[in-house]
Design an enzyme around this catalytic site. Structure first.
Site, PDB file in Angstrom:
ATOM      1  N   ARG A  36       0.420  -1.099  -0.272  1.00  0.00           N
ATOM      2  CA  ARG A  36       0.238   0.660   0.632  1.00  0.00           C
ATOM      3  C   ARG A  36       0.970   1.100   0.275  1.00  0.00           C
ATOM      4  NH1 ARG A  36      -4.200   0.839   4.363  1.00  0.00           N
ATOM      5  NH2 ARG A  36      -2.506   0.560   5.842  1.00  0.00           N
ATOM      6  N   THR A  60      -0.717   7.774  -1.048  1.00  0.00           N
ATOM      7  CA  THR A  60      -2.442   7.799  -1.734  1.00  0.00           C
ATOM      8  C   THR A  60      -2.894   6.569  -1.398  1.00  0.00           C
ATOM      9  OG1 THR A  60      -1.615   5.793  -3.795  1.00  0.00           O
ATOM     10  CG2 THR A  60      -1.296   7.799  -3.877  1.00  0.00           C
ATOM     11  N   ASP A  63      -0.235  -3.306  13.011  1.00  0.00           N
ATOM     12  CA  ASP A  63       0.434  -4.028  11.881  1.00  0.00           C
ATOM     13  C   ASP A  63       0.073  -5.409  11.891  1.00  0.00           C
ATOM     14  OD1 ASP A  63       2.089  -4.290   9.382  1.00  0.00           O
ATOM     15  OD2 ASP A  63       1.548  -2.629   8.734  1.00  0.00           O
ATOM     16  N   ASP A  70       3.842  -6.548  10.740  1.00  0.00           N
ATOM     17  CA  ASP A  70       4.670  -6.168  11.729  1.00  0.00           C
ATOM     18  C   ASP A  70       5.091  -7.364  13.132  1.00  0.00           C
ATOM     19  OD1 ASP A  70       6.139  -4.704   9.679  1.00  0.00           O
ATOM     20  OD2 ASP A  70       5.030  -2.435  10.744  1.00  0.00           O
TER      21      ASP A  70
END
Length: 209
Positions: free
Chosen positions: A104, A108, A200, A203
């Site tokens: 990603r 944006t 996340d 992670d």
């Protein structure tokens, strides 16, 4: 939402709470994702077709049911999808596996492709796409579009958490693809992370932060 299934089994919800806790270490986080993925796979595969075959039990001949048709293909959206992939393969060890590499763009929030490898006969197989988080759903929508370009039609999507924004995007882009999740969370923050979420997932799975 007809295209949404929240797997609210007590074991799934208990394990999800442990996942959400910020103090849960990497090894435990990985194990919990694996276990929840197996339980999600149980629900997702409930409608797989069966056929009867002749067998011999220790006592007599019989007819019994086995899976019919082409084996399932599980498609992982790299890299975090591999956490769910392993748990599903524990339940469906004969499944074929595909990978779609997307990341990603932090500005944006749009998906950028970098890898695509699926079985050549993907069009003939039921497909389960896995990614821990359905946040903006841009990556999931893009991955499913790539699979449809390869001819896949029987597609389901599995995740640990979904945001309402992601579900709306999926319904708009792929209304024919049902979503299975362990929780529908509150929404997204300014960075596109699910709230309350679990951080996340990639992670935390791989210990990279």
């Amino acid at each position: 939402m007809r295209h949404l299934t929240v797997v609210d089994h007590p074991l799934v919800q208990h394990k999800l709470t442990l996942l959400r806790m910020k103090q849960t270490p990497t090894a435990e986080f990985r194990r919990l994702v694996n276990e929840i993925a197996l339980l999600l796979a149980y629900e997702i595969t409930r409608d797989l077709p069966l056929e009867e075959v002749p067998i011999e039990t220790p006592l007599m001949p019989a007819r019994s049911k086995v899976l019919a048709g082409k084996k399932v293909c599980i498609v992982s959206i790299l890299r975090a999808g591999d956490g769910l992939l392993e748990g599903m393969l524990d339940l469906i060890p004969s499944a074929r596996v595909g990978h779609i590499g997307l990341y990603r763009d932090p500005v944006t929030l749009q998906p950028v492709d970098y890898y695509y490898k699926v079985p050549q006969d993907i069009a003939e197989r039921p497909v389960i796409v896995v990614d821990p988080m359905l946040a903006t759903a841009n990556s999931a929508a893009r991955a499913i579009a790539r699979l449809k370009e390869s001819g896949a039609r029987d597609i389901k999507f599995a995740c640990l958490l979904a945001a309402p924004e992601g579900l709306a995007r999926m319904k708009e882009a792929h209304p024919d693809v049902p979503v299975f999740t362990a929780s529908l969370d509150d929404g997204l923050d300014d960075h596109g992370y699910i709230l309350p979420g679990l951080g996340d997932a990639g992670d935390r799975l791989f210990g990279t932060k």
